[in-house]
Design a protein around this motif. Structure first.
Motif, PDB file in Angstrom:
ATOM      1  N   GLY A   3      37.198  -4.767  -0.183  1.00 14.87           N
ATOM      2  CA  GLY A   3      37.184  -5.992  -0.269  1.00 14.87           C
ATOM      3  C   GLY A   3      36.654  -6.691   1.128  1.00 14.87           C
ATOM      4  O   GLY A   3      35.729  -7.912   1.277  1.00 14.87           O
ATOM      5  N   GLU A   4      36.912  -6.240   2.128  1.00 15.21           N
ATOM      6  CA  GLU A   4      36.561  -6.907   3.501  1.00 15.21           C
ATOM      7  C   GLU A   4      34.970  -6.650   3.553  1.00 15.21           C
ATOM      8  O   GLU A   4      34.365  -7.322   4.051  1.00 15.21           O
ATOM      9  CB  GLU A   4      37.496  -6.131   4.575  1.00 15.21           C
ATOM     10  N   ARG A   5      34.591  -5.362   3.029  1.00 11.06           N
ATOM     11  CA  ARG A   5      33.200  -5.204   3.244  1.00 11.06           C
ATOM     12  C   ARG A   5      32.400  -6.112   2.465  1.00 11.06           C
ATOM     13  O   ARG A   5      31.289  -6.645   2.919  1.00 11.06           O
ATOM     14  CB  ARG A   5      32.725  -3.553   2.644  1.00 11.06           C
ATOM     15  N   ALA A   6      32.829  -6.415   1.253  1.00  9.53           N
ATOM     16  CA  ALA A   6      32.084  -7.421   0.202  1.00  9.53           C
ATOM     17  C   ALA A   6      32.186  -8.576   0.906  1.00  9.53           C
ATOM     18  O   ALA A   6      31.192  -9.403   0.684  1.00  9.53           O
ATOM     19  CB  ALA A   6      32.808  -7.347  -1.054  1.00  9.53           C
ATOM     20  N   PHE A   7      33.284  -9.231   1.351  1.00 11.60           N
ATOM     21  CA  PHE A   7      33.431 -10.444   2.002  1.00 11.60           C
ATOM     22  C   PHE A   7      32.358 -10.378   3.071  1.00 11.60           C
ATOM     23  O   PHE A   7      31.508 -11.347   3.173  1.00 11.60           O
ATOM     24  CB  PHE A   7      34.942 -10.543   2.578  1.00 11.60           C
ATOM     25  N   PHE A   8      32.105  -9.469   3.973  1.00 12.22           N
ATOM     26  CA  PHE A   8      31.226  -9.560   5.085  1.00 12.22           C
ATOM     27  C   PHE A   8      29.555  -9.555   4.575  1.00 12.22           C
ATOM     28  O   PHE A   8      28.885 -10.027   5.254  1.00 12.22           O
ATOM     29  CB  PHE A   8      31.401  -8.323   5.807  1.00 12.22           C
ATOM     30  N   ARG A   9      29.454  -8.764   3.378  1.00  4.36           N
ATOM     31  CA  ARG A   9      28.210  -8.998   2.610  1.00  4.36           C
ATOM     32  C   ARG A   9      27.849 -10.206   1.979  1.00  4.36           C
ATOM     33  O   ARG A   9      26.831 -10.364   1.244  1.00  4.36           O
ATOM     34  CB  ARG A   9      28.156  -7.746   1.890  1.00  4.36           C
ATOM     35  N   ASN A  10      29.041 -11.331   2.162  1.00  6.89           N
ATOM     36  CA  ASN A  10      28.846 -12.537   1.315  1.00  6.89           C
ATOM     37  C   ASN A  10      28.990 -12.221  -0.124  1.00  6.89           C
ATOM     38  O   ASN A  10      28.694 -13.262  -0.794  1.00  6.89           O
ATOM     39  CB  ASN A  10      27.757 -13.268   1.757  1.00  6.89           C
ATOM     40  N   ASP A  11      29.739 -11.427  -0.708  1.00  2.00           N
ATOM     41  CA  ASP A  11      29.819 -11.053  -1.991  1.00  2.00           C
ATOM     42  C   ASP A  11      31.192 -11.672  -2.219  1.00  2.00           C
ATOM     43  O   ASP A  11      32.138 -10.772  -2.506  1.00  2.00           O
ATOM     44  CB  ASP A  11      29.524  -9.814  -2.691  1.00  2.00           C
ATOM     45  N   HIS A  12      31.520 -12.954  -2.565  1.00  2.00           N
ATOM     46  CA  HIS A  12      32.859 -13.531  -2.687  1.00  2.00           C
ATOM     47  C   HIS A  12      33.450 -13.024  -3.961  1.00  2.00           C
ATOM     48  O   HIS A  12      34.478 -12.720  -3.923  1.00  2.00           O
ATOM     49  CB  HIS A  12      32.711 -14.761  -2.642  1.00  2.00           C
ATOM     50  N   GLN A  13      32.779 -12.998  -4.917  1.00  2.00           N
ATOM     51  CA  GLN A  13      33.561 -12.243  -6.393  1.00  2.00           C
ATOM     52  C   GLN A  13      33.919 -11.127  -6.144  1.00  2.00           C
ATOM     53  O   GLN A  13      34.969 -10.623  -6.642  1.00  2.00           O
ATOM     54  CB  GLN A  13      32.385 -12.443  -7.459  1.00  2.00           C
ATOM     55  N   LEU A  14      32.965 -10.281  -5.783  1.00  2.26           N
ATOM     56  CA  LEU A  14      33.345  -8.782  -5.488  1.00  2.26           C
ATOM     57  C   LEU A  14      34.778  -8.589  -4.421  1.00  2.26           C
ATOM     58  O   LEU A  14      35.566  -7.743  -4.683  1.00  2.26           O
ATOM     59  CB  LEU A  14      32.530  -7.776  -5.296  1.00  2.26           C
ATOM     60  N   ALA A  15      34.633  -9.234  -3.439  1.00  2.00           N
ATOM     61  CA  ALA A  15      35.726  -9.257  -2.494  1.00  2.00           C
ATOM     62  C   ALA A  15      37.145  -9.500  -3.222  1.00  2.00           C
ATOM     63  O   ALA A  15      38.211  -8.893  -3.060  1.00  2.00           O
ATOM     64  CB  ALA A  15      35.248 -10.122  -1.432  1.00  2.00           C
ATOM     65  N   TRP A  16      36.955 -10.750  -3.987  1.00  2.00           N
ATOM     66  CA  TRP A  16      38.401 -11.250  -4.607  1.00  2.00           C
ATOM     67  C   TRP A  16      38.711 -10.269  -5.767  1.00  2.00           C
ATOM     68  O   TRP A  16      40.161  -9.911  -5.623  1.00  2.00           O
ATOM     69  CB  TRP A  16      37.885 -12.628  -5.470  1.00  2.00           C
ATOM     70  N   ILE A  17      37.780  -9.501  -6.344  1.00  5.02           N
ATOM     71  CA  ILE A  17      38.289  -8.425  -7.201  1.00  5.02           C
ATOM     72  C   ILE A  17      38.829  -7.316  -6.167  1.00  5.02           C
ATOM     73  O   ILE A  17      39.939  -6.716  -6.743  1.00  5.02           O
ATOM     74  CB  ILE A  17      37.034  -8.018  -8.224  1.00  5.02           C
ATOM     75  N   ASP A  18      38.179  -7.068  -5.406  1.00  7.79           N
ATOM     76  CA  ASP A  18      38.894  -5.852  -4.414  1.00  7.79           C
ATOM     77  C   ASP A  18      40.168  -6.042  -3.896  1.00  7.79           C
ATOM     78  O   ASP A  18      40.974  -5.188  -3.760  1.00  7.79           O
ATOM     79  CB  ASP A  18      37.789  -5.412  -3.340  1.00  7.79           C
ATOM     80  N   TYR A  19      40.203  -7.285  -3.518  1.00  4.92           N
ATOM     81  CA  TYR A  19      41.469  -7.849  -2.766  1.00  4.92           C
ATOM     82  C   TYR A  19      42.633  -7.736  -4.036  1.00  4.92           C
ATOM     83  O   TYR A  19      43.613  -7.308  -3.812  1.00  4.92           O
ATOM     84  CB  TYR A  19      41.467  -9.309  -2.434  1.00  4.92           C
ATOM     85  N   ARG A  20      42.146  -8.162  -5.166  1.00  6.09           N
ATOM     86  CA  ARG A  20      43.505  -8.144  -6.187  1.00  6.09           C
ATOM     87  C   ARG A  20      43.872  -6.830  -6.551  1.00  6.09           C
ATOM     88  O   ARG A  20      44.860  -6.521  -6.870  1.00  6.09           O
ATOM     89  CB  ARG A  20      42.844  -8.868  -7.386  1.00  6.09           C
ATOM     90  N   ARG A  21      42.574  -5.856  -6.616  1.00  7.18           N
ATOM     91  CA  ARG A  21      43.082  -4.437  -6.868  1.00  7.18           C
ATOM     92  C   ARG A  21      43.865  -3.868  -6.057  1.00  7.18           C
ATOM     93  O   ARG A  21      44.879  -3.149  -6.240  1.00  7.18           O
ATOM     94  CB  ARG A  21      41.526  -3.730  -7.075  1.00  7.18           C
TER      95      ARG A  21
END
Length: 167
Positions: A3-21
């Motif tokens: 989730g953190e990596r996705a956030f840093f890549r500016n992929d907010h939707q994937l980060a949200w999914i990964d954090y929830r998972r």
């Protein structure tokens, strides 16, 4: 970490999914919920600034979700100034969205900007004041309060926070 990596890549939707998972798998709730709030706030800030970004949630949903998460963080860790600061940011975004959605009532206008604040604005100021009391040596919270009161044209209210920030 995903989730953190996705956030840093500016992929907010994937980060949200990964954090929830991660939460579903039993990850550290405090860290993950704080990360989720930061993700939502970052998306709201970018959206407000006019940056074209695919946010994790639409603005109204993001504010609702962030309010829910911030309430849980403040309830579980009322002694952490950062949780109060995040709650403050969420309240200010909620006020901004309400102002955008509400027609302007000219009869309710006043010369005193403090009289026309939305309840969310007042809650945001109160949360930020709580953060400044919890960490009195952290100049950032005092500086943010100074900035907010100066935006409202309230130099008398900004002065003590400015002095504390500089001190």
């Amino acid at each position: 970490l995903q989730g953190e990596r996705a956030f840093f890549r500016n992929d907010h939707q994937l980060a949200w999914i990964d954090y929830r998972r991660s939460l579903a798998l039993g990850g550290d709730r405090e860290t993950l919920e704080t990360d989720q709030i930061e993700l939502l706030l970052f998306g709201l800030d970018q959206d407000w600034a006019g940056v074209r970004v695919r946010t994790a949630l639409p603005p109204a949903e993001a504010v609702r979700a962030a309010l829910h998460l911030a309430a849980r963080r403040v309830t579980e860790t009322p002694f952490k100034a950062y949780a109060w600061s995040l709650a403050s940011d969420v309240y200010f975004h909620a006020a901004r969205l309400h102002r955008q959605d509400t027609p302007l009532d000219l009869s309710s206008l006043s010369e005193d900007p403090m009289e026309v604040l939305r309840p969310e604005d007042r809650l945001g100021l109160a949360a930020l004041e709580t953060a400044s009391r919890l960490e009195p040596n952290n100049y950032i919270y005092h500086d943010l309060l100074t900035e907010k009161f100066l935006e409202l044209g309230q130099t008398d209210l900004a002065a003590p926070y400015c002095r504390r920030s500089v001190a």
